[in-house]
Design an enzyme around this catalytic site. Sequence first.
Site, PDB file in Angstrom:
ATOM      1  CG  MET A 195      -2.113   1.139   1.401  1.00  0.00           C
ATOM      2  SD  MET A 195      -3.591   0.506   2.202  1.00  0.00           S
ATOM      3  CE  MET A 195      -4.509  -0.704   1.364  1.00  0.00           C
ATOM      4  CB  THR A 203      -2.400   2.046  -8.463  1.00  0.00           C
ATOM      5  OG1 THR A 203      -3.214   1.092  -7.454  1.00  0.00           O
ATOM      6  CG2 THR A 203      -3.321   2.626  -9.955  1.00  0.00           C
ATOM      7  CD  GLU A 210      -5.513  -2.379  -4.920  1.00  0.00           C
ATOM      8  OE1 GLU A 210      -4.936  -3.369  -3.709  1.00  0.00           O
ATOM      9  OE2 GLU A 210      -5.857  -1.549  -4.184  1.00  0.00           O
ATOM     10  CG  HIS A 261      -3.913  -6.343   8.868  1.00  0.00           C
ATOM     11  ND1 HIS A 261      -5.182  -6.989   8.027  1.00  0.00           N
ATOM     12  CD2 HIS A 261      -4.613  -6.301   9.791  1.00  0.00           C
ATOM     13  CE1 HIS A 261      -6.000  -7.571   9.429  1.00  0.00           C
ATOM     14  NE2 HIS A 261      -5.550  -7.026  10.174  1.00  0.00           N
ATOM     15  CE  LYS A 302     -14.332  -3.403   8.723  1.00  0.00           C
ATOM     16  NZ  LYS A 302     -14.533  -3.328   9.989  1.00  0.00           N
ATOM     17  CB  ILE A 303     -10.895  -1.349   1.636  1.00  0.00           C
ATOM     18  CG1 ILE A 303     -10.520  -1.571   1.422  1.00  0.00           C
ATOM     19  CG2 ILE A 303     -11.536   0.058   1.820  1.00  0.00           C
ATOM     20  CD1 ILE A 303     -10.320  -1.609  -0.088  1.00  0.00           C
ATOM     21  CE1 TYR A 324      -5.324  -2.415   6.387  1.00  0.00           C
ATOM     22  CE2 TYR A 324      -7.091  -0.615   5.892  1.00  0.00           C
ATOM     23  CZ  TYR A 324      -7.118  -1.885   5.847  1.00  0.00           C
ATOM     24  OH  TYR A 324      -8.315  -2.971   6.846  1.00  0.00           O
ATOM     25  CB  CYS A 327      10.631  -0.484   8.324  1.00  0.00           C
ATOM     26  SG  CYS A 327      10.929   0.413   9.416  1.00  0.00           S
TER      27      CYS A 327
HETATM   28 ZN   LIG Z   1      10.186   2.459   9.741  1.00  0.00          ZN
END
Ligand SMILES: [Zn+2]
Length: 188
Positions: free
Chosen positions: A1, A6, A76, A109, A159-160, A166, A170
């Site tokens: 993400m 895209t 996606e 996630h 789930k969006i 979101y 790192c």
């Molecule tokens: Zn970081």
Amino acid sequence: MFSGKTSRLIELLEREMLAGRNTLLFKPEIDKRYDTTYVTTHKGIRLPAIVVSVDNDGVKKIKTLSEGVDVIGIDEAQFWDHDSILPEVVDSIASMKKIVYIAALNKNHLGIPFKTSQEIIARADQVYSLTAVCAKCGEDATFTQRVMNGREVFGEAIKIGGMESYEPRCRNCFVFPSVEDIKKLNGT
Ligand SMILES: [Zn+2]
């Protein structure tokens, strides 16, 4: 993400169009963040897209419509779940001398790989790995953290929208789910 996947997909498709190839872009029906007939990048660049369902009927529609074109793009792709026929179907489309570009997140996630994405990567001739910028420290980010009211939250895998957001993280800044979180998710 937020890795620009895209944007990269749209850029690749635009190049094919400039080369005179017939091109079709598909997106999963589950993605209702933006309008339903365009793929929109975070920078606001738009390209018309055909919305298809994330079940196997949607995949069959992609296969049928791909017969009339030289190039297809799918955005996606991780939304087709682990037992989807999408990886085999895009493999067969590519074997019919067509060009197939697919953008997909590789981990959810929770930090767990999406099976569909992994299988597509394994079948691909070329893989571009893009990174985002960690929202905490600015390092390259390959994880996506779900955050609600400033706290890392877990829950159902796809789930969006809604109240949660979101952010890219790192490996060092990503908060992995605890054993308890995993148990809760599995309903045990
Ligand atoms: Zn970081």
